[in-house]
Design an enzyme around this catalytic site. Structure first.
Site: not given
Length: 464
Positions: A80, A346
């Site tokens: 940070e 398919s």
């Protein structure tokens, strides 16, 4: 007025405005009189069924700095604000870089905030992404640095900052994610927790970006010279967050955060009405659970997903991303419907027939359903000989019959006649974005030999 005079006037106006803001800002000592965050609520299409609430009542356990593990402090600074102990609340180089970026994009997209600025923003300011709020943040940071020592600011930060859900502060985060006290955390767990504050909803381990969170965790461990800890398994506590339609709700949350920013979404008290049809969603979850159980029995499969879409509007009515969002053994929080790349089988055939029809073939065009070996590369060893599911050949059939009965050999021949490039182009036009590696696909694409996302495939079918 000369240039010097103009600069003087602009500077005077700027100083006056800064002085005005200074007087209107809260006193940094008054931590009990800070801004009250309001949670954002995500509803179904009726606006009555609450799916998810982002940040409700804050859960926090204050821990003195001396009782917070040293590794938590080091890891926090590493990711940070590595210069925390050397600056005076503001890293002006980062501010300059952010300003250039924001000017380039015409809005606030980058902050360059120090730990002190983050503390000021989260405790005292509203979650708006404006230049004025940024100026207020800078002023408050400087005032905090005058009133408190660095250790006091770090202690306030580690007890105030949000870590996701309603967990505020490192102790609540340790309890929420690992059912542990902060003092009992292991190195990898610490590295993961300190990776959350940048965007706690986005990086939530129960959301869609767990992989990115783990990358941030590994980065922190590298910064601490603890690379050996990267491969240690991390076991999360079960999520206790009340949530309906979790995969859908988390997807909406991610959209909101990307559009409006983490801070705003977390605190602004939004009421979000979505397209979800809750009665349909309940049915969808029931069917997925039953279908997954059947898959397990028949094929030893462990998962399933479902998407239901209104074909007229494109609205998602139901979305189930896995058999069980909270089942960690199957990575249940991974959203198969939105994120997963799966072979469609398919279901891809109609796109080949559509392309063939667009080229002048008709539903009555005859295709011979016979054993056929395809050699499109002039390399016999790479030839392709598809089989029908029932292991039967029917002789001459129409394209209509080939599609209606989902017969493999006629469908492969249809793809050959339609052309691979033209078929892929149509699939892309209809909303499937993932079939981009042309060199990978052969005629087996007609039988599902390429990976797609379920939500995109459903959207493409809405065209039909």
């Amino acid at each position: 007025m000369g240039l010097i005079g103009l600069i003087f006037v602009i500077g005077l106006i700027g100083a006056a405005y800064a002085a005005f803001l200074f007087k209107t800002l809260p006193d940094p000592e008054l931590f009990d009189e800070r801004q009250i965050a309001q949670s954002t609520k995500i509803y179904d299409r009726s606006g009555e069924v609450l799916l998810y609430e982002l940040y409700g009542e804050q859960k926090r356990t204050v821990v003195p700095l001396e009782k917070i593990p040293e590794l938590v402090k080091k890891a926090t600074l590493a990711i940070e604000d590595k210069d925390f102990y050397s600056h005076h609340g503001v890293d002006w180089r980062s501010v300059a870089r952010a300003a250039i970026t924001n000017i380039k994009y015409g809005r606030v997209v980058q902050g360059g905030s120090t730990i002190t600025q983050q503390l000021a923003k989260n405790v005292f300011l509203k979650p708006e992404r404006t230049i004025v709020r940024k100026i207020k943040e800078l002023i408050l940071a400087l005032r905090l640095e005058k009133k408190y020592t660095k250790d006091e600011i770090l202690e306030l930060y580690l007890n105030q900052i949000p870590y996701g859900g309603n967990a505020y502060g490192i102790e609540a985060a340790a309890q929420t994610y690992f059912n542990k006290n902060a003092q009992d955390l292991e190195a990898a767990e610490i590295a993961l927790l300190v990776s959350l504050p940048k965007a706690p909803s986005y990086y939530s381990p129960w959301g869609n970006h767990k992989d990115e969170l783990l990358l941030r965790k590994d980065f922190v461990l590298n910064q601490l010279d603890l690379a050996d800890e990267k491969n240690k398994e991390i076991k999360f506590a079960p999520s206790a967050v009340g949530i309906k339609a979790p995969h859908f709700a988390i997807t909406v949350q991610d959209y909101l955060i990307n559009k409006y920013g983490e801070d705003y979404v977390r605190n602004a008290g939004l009421k979000v009405i979505t397209t979800l049809d809750w009665p349909l969603q309940e049915l969808a979850e029931k069917f997925v659970a039953e279908g997954a159980a059947r898959n397990t029995e028949l094929y030893k499969g462990t998962n399933a997903a479902l998407v239901a879409q209104d074909t007229k509007t494109g609205q998602l009515l139901a979305l189930v991303g896995s058999r069980n969002y909270f089942d960690t053994e199957i990575d249940g929080n991974f959203n198969v419907a939105i994120q997963g790349l799966r072979q469609p089988g398919s279901a891809i055939k109609p796109f080949a027939y559509l392309t063939a029809f667009s080229k002048g073939y008709t539903p009555d065009t005859i295709i011979f359903d016979l054993e056929t070996e395809f050699d499109t590369t002039k390399k016999p060893e790479k030839s392709y000989k598809p089989q029908n599911f029932d292991e039967k050949f029917r002789g001459p059939v129409t394209m209509r019959q080939g599609l209606a009965q989902s017969i493999n050999v006629p469908s492969v021949k249809t793809l050959y006649l339609a052309g691979m490039d033209a078929t892929l182009a149509n699939i892309k036009k209809m909303g499937v974005s993932t079939l981009t590696e042309r060199s990978r696909y052969g005629l087996s694409l007609a039988l599902g030999g390429g990976e797609v996302k379920l939500a995109e495939l459903v959207n493409a079918y809405s065209v039909f």
